[in-house]
Design an enzyme around this catalytic site. Structure first.
Site, PDB file in Angstrom:
ATOM      1  CG  ASN A  47      -0.324  -0.199   2.395  1.00 28.82           C
ATOM      2  OD1 ASN A  47       0.514  -1.001   2.597  1.00 28.82           O
ATOM      3  ND2 ASN A  47      -0.861   0.590   3.539  1.00 28.82           N
ATOM      4  CB  ILE A  48       1.602   3.903  -2.245  1.00 28.86           C
ATOM      5  CG1 ILE A  48       2.857   2.676  -2.602  1.00 28.86           C
ATOM      6  CG2 ILE A  48       2.442   5.131  -2.398  1.00 28.86           C
ATOM      7  CD1 ILE A  48       3.384   2.503  -3.988  1.00 28.86           C
ATOM      8  CG  ASN A  50      -1.352  11.582  -2.056  1.00 33.94           C
ATOM      9  OD1 ASN A  50      -1.388  12.582  -1.787  1.00 33.94           O
ATOM     10  ND2 ASN A  50       0.030  11.355  -3.099  1.00 33.94           N
ATOM     11  CB  ALA A  51      -0.975  14.560   2.088  1.00 36.11           C
ATOM     12  CB  SER A  52      -4.822  14.217  -1.774  1.00 37.65           C
ATOM     13  OG  SER A  52      -5.978  14.018  -2.129  1.00 37.65           O
ATOM     14  CB  CYS A  58      -5.123  -1.369  -1.992  1.00 38.70           C
ATOM     15  SG  CYS A  58      -6.298  -0.353  -1.136  1.00 38.70           S
ATOM     16  CD  GLU A  60      -5.422  -5.741  -1.305  1.00 39.03           C
ATOM     17  OE1 GLU A  60      -4.615  -4.666  -1.232  1.00 39.03           O
ATOM     18  OE2 GLU A  60      -6.326  -6.014  -0.531  1.00 39.03           O
ATOM     19  CB  CYS A  91     -10.798  -1.798   0.251  1.00 38.49           C
ATOM     20  SG  CYS A  91     -10.027  -1.395  -1.550  1.00 38.49           S
ATOM     21  CB  CYS A  94      -8.700  -4.371  -3.558  1.00 39.73           C
ATOM     22  SG  CYS A  94      -7.383  -3.116  -3.382  1.00 39.73           S
TER      23      CYS A  94
END
Length: 141
Positions: A47-48, A50-52, A58, A60, A91, A94
């Site tokens: 998973n990566i 972001n502030a947004s 995800c 997957e 989720c 995914c």
């Protein structure tokens, strides 16, 4: 490839290793995934964030998108791991992507090696498919 148990062990290790690369400074929730293609290649994802938040991705989907970007479109097994009490669950987004690409077997797990094997139909019983775009109703809704 090895036995199904050996295959899952290999993918578990790859997913756990990918989990270490998680970029999750906001949630602190690390997830890893390993995807075996029908041609025998393994693609991993983590998973990566972001502030947004909506721009986060995800594990997957990253594994699947990496494989597709390399020309792979037929998938055997996806293992997803998280530091959760019970096997981690993907989720909704995914689940839809997993269904779109027809992954044969999905294995949900955690760091304690609790495993839950599922088919795509079990994971997303009324998923949206390309058949709906063609005016066909594959789910008999």
């Amino acid at each position: 490839m090895k036995t199904n148990q050996e295959k899952i062990e290999l993918l578990y290790g790859k997913a756990k290793e990918a989990m270490k690369n998680s970029y999750s400074p906001y949630s602190k929730f690390k997830v890893g995934a390993a995807l075996l293609t029908k041609s025998g290649k393994i693609y991993t994802g983590t998973n990566i964030e972001n502030a947004s938040y909506g721009l986060s991705m995800c594990a997957e989907r990253i594994a699947i998108f990496k494989a597709v970007s390399e020309g792979e479109t037929e998938f055997e097994t996806l293992v997803v791991i998280g530091d959760t009490e019970t096997p981690i669950s993907p989720c909704g987004a995914c689940r839809q992507v997993i269904a779109e690409f027809g992954v044969n077997e999905v294995v949900l797990t955690n760091l304690k090696k609790d495993l839950k094997k599922m088919s795509v139909k079990e994971l997303l019983p009324y998923g949206f498919s390309g058949e709906e775009l063609d005016g066909k109703d594959s789910n008999n809704r």
